[in-house]
Write an enzyme that holds these catalytic residues in place. Structure first.
Site, PDB file in Angstrom:
ATOM      1  N   CYS A   2     -41.482  18.887  34.184  1.00  0.00           N
ATOM      2  CA  CYS A   2     -41.700  17.885  33.147  1.00  0.00           C
ATOM      3  C   CYS A   2     -42.537  16.742  33.712  1.00  0.00           C
ATOM      4  O   CYS A   2     -42.659  16.591  34.929  1.00  0.00           O
ATOM      5  CB  CYS A   2     -40.372  17.326  32.683  1.00  0.00           C
ATOM      6  SG  CYS A   2     -39.211  18.610  32.224  1.00  0.00           S
ATOM      7  N   ARG A  27     -49.314  19.312  34.447  1.00  0.00           N
ATOM      8  CA  ARG A  27     -48.049  19.834  34.965  1.00  0.00           C
ATOM      9  C   ARG A  27     -47.471  20.915  34.059  1.00  0.00           C
ATOM     10  O   ARG A  27     -46.539  21.612  34.440  1.00  0.00           O
ATOM     11  CB  ARG A  27     -47.024  18.687  35.103  1.00  0.00           C
ATOM     12  CG  ARG A  27     -47.415  17.646  36.135  1.00  0.00           C
ATOM     13  CD  ARG A  27     -46.548  16.411  36.017  1.00  0.00           C
ATOM     14  NE  ARG A  27     -45.180  16.637  36.424  1.00  0.00           N
ATOM     15  CZ  ARG A  27     -44.725  16.503  37.667  1.00  0.00           C
ATOM     16  NH1 ARG A  27     -45.551  16.166  38.631  1.00  0.00           N
ATOM     17  NH2 ARG A  27     -43.464  16.713  37.956  1.00  0.00           N
ATOM     18  N   TRP A  74     -41.024  20.750  29.929  1.00  0.00           N
ATOM     19  CA  TRP A  74     -41.218  22.180  30.221  1.00  0.00           C
ATOM     20  C   TRP A  74     -39.830  22.776  30.049  1.00  0.00           C
ATOM     21  O   TRP A  74     -38.929  22.526  30.854  1.00  0.00           O
ATOM     22  CB  TRP A  74     -41.753  22.317  31.649  1.00  0.00           C
ATOM     23  CG  TRP A  74     -41.770  23.703  32.209  1.00  0.00           C
ATOM     24  CD1 TRP A  74     -40.802  24.300  32.954  1.00  0.00           C
ATOM     25  CD2 TRP A  74     -42.821  24.663  32.104  1.00  0.00           C
ATOM     26  NE1 TRP A  74     -41.177  25.568  33.306  1.00  0.00           N
ATOM     27  CE2 TRP A  74     -42.407  25.817  32.800  1.00  0.00           C
ATOM     28  CE3 TRP A  74     -44.061  24.658  31.467  1.00  0.00           C
ATOM     29  CZ2 TRP A  74     -43.197  26.956  32.889  1.00  0.00           C
ATOM     30  CZ3 TRP A  74     -44.846  25.798  31.576  1.00  0.00           C
ATOM     31  CH2 TRP A  74     -44.422  26.927  32.276  1.00  0.00           C
ATOM     32  N   ASN A 100     -36.013  14.913  34.003  1.00  0.00           N
ATOM     33  CA  ASN A 100     -36.655  16.084  34.610  1.00  0.00           C
ATOM     34  C   ASN A 100     -35.617  16.687  35.538  1.00  0.00           C
ATOM     35  O   ASN A 100     -34.923  15.958  36.233  1.00  0.00           O
ATOM     36  CB  ASN A 100     -37.888  15.582  35.387  1.00  0.00           C
ATOM     37  CG  ASN A 100     -38.581  16.683  36.160  1.00  0.00           C
ATOM     38  OD1 ASN A 100     -38.332  17.854  35.937  1.00  0.00           O
ATOM     39  ND2 ASN A 100     -39.475  16.283  37.053  1.00  0.00           N
ATOM     40  N   GLY A 101     -35.484  18.035  35.553  1.00  0.00           N
ATOM     41  CA  GLY A 101     -34.551  18.671  36.481  1.00  0.00           C
ATOM     42  C   GLY A 101     -33.449  19.422  35.776  1.00  0.00           C
ATOM     43  O   GLY A 101     -33.521  19.673  34.567  1.00  0.00           O
ATOM     44  N   GLU A 486     -47.946  42.687  48.705  1.00  0.00           N
ATOM     45  CA  GLU A 486     -48.262  41.351  48.165  1.00  0.00           C
ATOM     46  C   GLU A 486     -49.256  40.618  49.087  1.00  0.00           C
ATOM     47  O   GLU A 486     -50.201  39.983  48.611  1.00  0.00           O
ATOM     48  CB  GLU A 486     -46.958  40.551  47.993  1.00  0.00           C
ATOM     49  CG  GLU A 486     -47.116  39.116  47.541  1.00  0.00           C
ATOM     50  CD  GLU A 486     -47.740  38.943  46.155  1.00  0.00           C
ATOM     51  OE1 GLU A 486     -47.950  39.939  45.443  1.00  0.00           O
ATOM     52  OE2 GLU A 486     -48.057  37.794  45.810  1.00  0.00           O
ATOM     53  N   LYS A 490     -52.933  39.382  47.765  1.00  0.00           N
ATOM     54  CA  LYS A 490     -53.379  37.984  47.847  1.00  0.00           C
ATOM     55  C   LYS A 490     -54.742  37.905  48.542  1.00  0.00           C
ATOM     56  O   LYS A 490     -55.619  37.161  48.130  1.00  0.00           O
ATOM     57  CB  LYS A 490     -52.372  37.135  48.631  1.00  0.00           C
ATOM     58  CG  LYS A 490     -51.161  36.717  47.849  1.00  0.00           C
ATOM     59  CD  LYS A 490     -51.477  35.603  46.879  1.00  0.00           C
ATOM     60  CE  LYS A 490     -50.570  35.601  45.663  1.00  0.00           C
ATOM     61  NZ  LYS A 490     -50.497  36.767  44.824  1.00  0.00           N
ATOM     62  N   GLU A 493     -57.597  39.340  46.230  1.00  0.00           N
ATOM     63  CA  GLU A 493     -58.022  38.529  45.091  1.00  0.00           C
ATOM     64  C   GLU A 493     -58.642  37.200  45.515  1.00  0.00           C
ATOM     65  O   GLU A 493     -59.501  36.673  44.828  1.00  0.00           O
ATOM     66  CB  GLU A 493     -56.887  38.325  44.080  1.00  0.00           C
ATOM     67  CG  GLU A 493     -55.670  37.655  44.615  1.00  0.00           C
ATOM     68  CD  GLU A 493     -54.523  37.579  43.600  1.00  0.00           C
ATOM     69  OE1 GLU A 493     -54.761  37.674  42.396  1.00  0.00           O
ATOM     70  OE2 GLU A 493     -53.372  37.405  44.049  1.00  0.00           O
ATOM     71  N   HIS A 509     -49.167  59.692  58.544  1.00  0.00           N
ATOM     72  CA  HIS A 509     -49.513  60.772  57.614  1.00  0.00           C
ATOM     73  C   HIS A 509     -50.929  60.607  57.070  1.00  0.00           C
ATOM     74  O   HIS A 509     -51.270  61.223  56.055  1.00  0.00           O
ATOM     75  CB  HIS A 509     -48.491  60.826  56.476  1.00  0.00           C
ATOM     76  CG  HIS A 509     -47.096  61.057  56.954  1.00  0.00           C
ATOM     77  ND1 HIS A 509     -46.697  62.242  57.526  1.00  0.00           N
ATOM     78  CD2 HIS A 509     -46.025  60.225  57.000  1.00  0.00           C
ATOM     79  CE1 HIS A 509     -45.416  62.143  57.885  1.00  0.00           C
ATOM     80  NE2 HIS A 509     -44.997  60.927  57.590  1.00  0.00           N
ATOM     81  N   LYS A 608     -55.658  33.962  34.495  1.00  0.00           N
ATOM     82  CA  LYS A 608     -54.243  33.665  34.764  1.00  0.00           C
ATOM     83  C   LYS A 608     -53.326  34.517  33.901  1.00  0.00           C
ATOM     84  O   LYS A 608     -52.286  34.967  34.350  1.00  0.00           O
ATOM     85  CB  LYS A 608     -53.995  32.177  34.499  1.00  0.00           C
ATOM     86  CG  LYS A 608     -52.591  31.711  34.837  1.00  0.00           C
ATOM     87  CD  LYS A 608     -52.344  31.701  36.339  1.00  0.00           C
ATOM     88  CE  LYS A 608     -50.918  31.448  36.716  1.00  0.00           C
ATOM     89  NZ  LYS A 608     -50.620  31.921  38.079  1.00  0.00           N
TER      90      LYS A 608
HETATM   91  C1  F6R Z   1     -51.588  37.950  41.542  1.00  0.00           C
HETATM   92  C2  F6R Z   1     -51.405  37.673  40.133  1.00  0.00           C
HETATM   93  C3  F6R Z   1     -51.358  38.811  39.175  1.00  0.00           C
HETATM   94  C4  F6R Z   1     -50.167  38.654  38.221  1.00  0.00           C
HETATM   95  C5  F6R Z   1     -50.212  39.767  37.147  1.00  0.00           C
HETATM   96  C6  F6R Z   1     -49.009  39.702  36.229  1.00  0.00           C
HETATM   97  O1  F6R Z   1     -51.636  36.795  42.306  1.00  0.00           O
HETATM   98  O2  F6R Z   1     -51.286  36.527  39.742  1.00  0.00           O
HETATM   99  O3  F6R Z   1     -51.299  40.027  39.840  1.00  0.00           O
HETATM  100  O4  F6R Z   1     -48.991  38.741  38.968  1.00  0.00           O
HETATM  101  O5  F6R Z   1     -51.379  39.642  36.388  1.00  0.00           O
HETATM  102  O6  F6R Z   1     -48.940  38.497  35.542  1.00  0.00           O
HETATM  103  P1  F6R Z   1     -47.608  38.061  34.841  1.00  0.00           P
HETATM  104  O7  F6R Z   1     -46.571  37.853  35.880  1.00  0.00           O
HETATM  105  O8  F6R Z   1     -47.942  36.810  34.093  1.00  0.00           O
HETATM  106  O9  F6R Z   1     -47.214  39.182  33.906  1.00  0.00           O
END
Ligand code: F6R
Length: 613
Positions: A2, A27, A74, A100-101, A486, A490, A493, A509, A608
């Site tokens: 928030c 935020r 939020w 907030n919290g 993961e 990272k 991307e 293998h 995103k």
């Molecule tokens: C990686 C990343 C993407 C999301 C994927 C799923 O850093 O951000 O791989 O994890 O697009 O997104 P959500 O979790 O919003 O369904």
């Protein structure tokens, strides 16, 4: 996360507060509201949705006055509606409060208030605080002393909070209080400010003062007084802000991603906060599937995409271990096309930060058509997935601005452990003491992440050193394997290089053919049952010339003789170790990409929220 603003001075408070809220929009929020104290008394206006909705409501509502508080919410407790938006008031409308919290003992406090005749009109934990303050303000010891009443209420609250309060009896006083979450004071001439961060007031003043834990600030036009909860006046650090607005939004970090990595201890605290009920049992309020139906589950599917899929893989280890239920984890883009066998005894867990990813949303729809139960784990209250599922579990990680997921993944990990423990508790596969003991282990994680964050200089240095490489391999076993995936994702991307995560046992293998002299290989070798085998795998790749980066637990030297570079992490239960190994992988990828001059908040070709299949 928030946003909070408080103001007392000579200017029209509504303008100052709404402008502050606008600067805190980054935020993330899903409702907003303001309260202004003036000749017309204490007036409140609040609306679900964006600030434009509040603006429209304010267009027909004059709110003159030079003292005000405001909030962007939020949603955590209760949906993002007008009724749940802040400020909240007490029974008499004499005081208004923004918060907030998470108040962890909220259920208990609310029960007591209702028994004593208070009428609460929202689903929030915040409103309970307004009514508690009403009681304290009327009590003999603190009667009429707003600051003393706030101090007394804070002492009764468990959890994390920032509170900002205005009261119609006090036309020159705004009170703020904080525990675990940020609140800063802006120091002006004849006016003073409170805000979640300096962005909200730097167009008015660049002089600021920080507040420590459990401190209460009394903000007046002519000055500021800060006390601890016992009422003793305390000194504070005053500082000058020379950031511009963009830098202030990022908390002084170069990128949102770096800020979000740093926010992880707080984010995990939010995820796990308030989950133990008054009876000492784990409670997941949003999990509205009956105990009887939970006991009837015969199998579990976890569906997700990208980083959320990696959290799902960890969920499999937790749920199978604690609940003895078979779990399949599937990429949501594949799930419905192979016509999985689903029925009324199947639980499908969808994991999604945004709750809007088209592949996962379609998987949810398919599962419901097949009459399976669907639980969504999401960071976004009221998202499409949450609305279309039987139950939703919110991770409360706060908004994530950077495209690459960091704190959202971290809070998803906390969420899958909590869901696993909850299922085990209801199905009786783990007794209550054991569930509590695992929960206690989980509750130590925020402090351990903090510790890991303090050790990252070596990781950054290594990432810069390796940043001319065009491929990096990541190896792990057991719960280390999803984190290897993961770490590789990272790096792909953010740095646009080939990176591959593999189960270390598989390399012989085939993939071992990739190892050449100097190939960087990151090995997730924290303490766990398969570690002796992993050490053998490290020896195998090193013998073939790999340049090994070994992530090992403090005090454990089994893999260190084969490490060209060593990253140490504190010890924790091996099942929970992904929440620690994740941090150096995030920092490594971000620093590697920045050393190549890349924008880590907006990697090329990525969005995103992926709302197309
Ligand atoms: C990686 C990343 C993407 C999301 C994927 C799923 O850093 O951000 O791989 O994890 O697009 O997104 P959500 O979790 O919003 O369904």
């Amino acid at each position: 996360m928030c946003g909070i603003v408080g103001y007392v001075g000579e200017q029209p408070a509504l303008d100052v507060v709404v402008e502050g809220l606008r600067r805190l929009e980054y935020r993330g929020y899903d409702s907003s509201g303001v309260a202004v104290l003036g000749d017309a008394g204490l007036q409140v206006e609040r609306r679900a949705g964006k600030l434009a909705n509040l603006d429209a409501a304010l267009a027909g509502h004059a709110m003159p006055g030079t003292l005000g508080i405001g909030h962007t919410r939020w949603a955590t407790h209760g949906a993002p509606t007008d009724r749940n938006a802040h400020p909240h008031t007490d029974c008499t409308g004499a005081l208004a409060i923004v918060h907030n919290g998470t108040i962890e003992n909220f259920a208990e406090l609310r029960d007591g208030l209702e028994r004593r005749g208070h009428e609460l009109s929202s689903d929030t934990d915040t409103e309970a605080v307004a009514h508690l303050l009403e009681e304290r303000y009327a009590q003999q010891e603190t009667q009429g002393d707003l600051a003393a009443a706030v101090r007394a209420v804070c002492a009764d609250l468990e959890g994390s909070f920032v509170l900002v309060v205005a009261h119609r009896d006090h036309p020159d006083l705004v009170i703020g209080a904080r525990r675990n979450l940020p609140l800063v004071v802006g120091l002006g001439e004849g006016e003073n400010f409170l805000a979640s961060d300096v962005t909200a007031f730097i167009s008015h003043t660049r002089e600021a003062r920080s507040l420590d834990q459990d401190q209460v600030v009394e903000l007046r036009r002519t000055g500021v007084r800060v006390t601890d909860l016992a009422g003793t006046e305390v000194d504070g650090d005053q500082f000058h802000v020379d950031w511009d607005t963009a830098a202030a939004e990022k908390g002084g970090f170069e990128y949102f991603m770096l800020k979000e990595i740093q926010e992880q201890p707080e984010a995990v605290s939010e995820t796990i906060g308030g989950r133990i009920g008054v009876d000492g049992r784990l409670t997941l309020d949003e999990l509205s599937i009956s105990d009887e139906d939970i006991r009837g589950f015969e199998k579990v599917f976890i569906v997700a995409a990208g980083s959320s899929y990696h959290s799902g893989l960890i969920g499999k280890y937790a749920i199978e271990r604690w609940c003895r239920l078979p779990v399949e984890v599937e990429m949501s883009s594949e799930f419905r096309y192979r016509d999985p066998v689903l029925d009324r005894h199947t639980l499908v867990i969808a994991i999604s930060q945004s709750g809007e990813t088209a592949d996962t949303l379609e998987a949810v729809r398919h599962a419901r058509e097949q009459r399976a139960w669907v639980l969504t784990i999401s960071n976004t209250v009221g998202s499409s997935m949450a609305r279309e599922s039987d139950a939703a579990f919110y991770t409360r990680g706060g908004p994530e601005v950077a495209v690459a997921s960091t704190k959202a993944v971290m809070t998803q990990l906390a969420a899958v452990y909590l869901v696993g423990l909850y299922l085990a508790q209801v199905r009786g596969t783990r007794d209550e003491d054991e569930v509590r003991s695992h929960f206690r282990d989980l509750a130590t994680i925020p402090a351990l992440i903090e510790d890991v964050l303090g050790r990252m200089d070596g990781v950054r240095k290594l990432a810069r050193e390796l940043s001319d490489q065009d491929r990096v391999l990541f190896l792990g076993r057991h719960v280390g394997y999803p984190m290897a995936l993961e770490g590789a994702l990272k790096l792909k991307e953010l740095a646009y290089i080939s990176a591959e995560g593999m189960p270390a046992g598989e390399i012989k293998h085939g993939p071992i053919a990739l190892i050449d002299k100097g190939t960087p290989v990151v090995v997730l070798a924290t303490r766990h049952a398969l570690q002796p085998k992993l050490v053998t795998n490290v020896q195998e790749i090193r013998a073939r010339g790999a340049r090994t980066v070994v992530i090992a637990t403090d005090g454990d030297d089994s893999a260190t003789p084969y490490a060209d570079h060593l990253i140490r992490l504190p010890d924790t239960k091996s099942l929970l170790s992904p929440m620690l190994t994740l941090v150096p992988l995030q920092v490594f990828a971000a620093e590697f990409a920045m050393a190549r001059g890349l924008d880590v908040d907006q990697p090329r070709n990525l969005a995103k929220s992926v709302t197309v299949e």
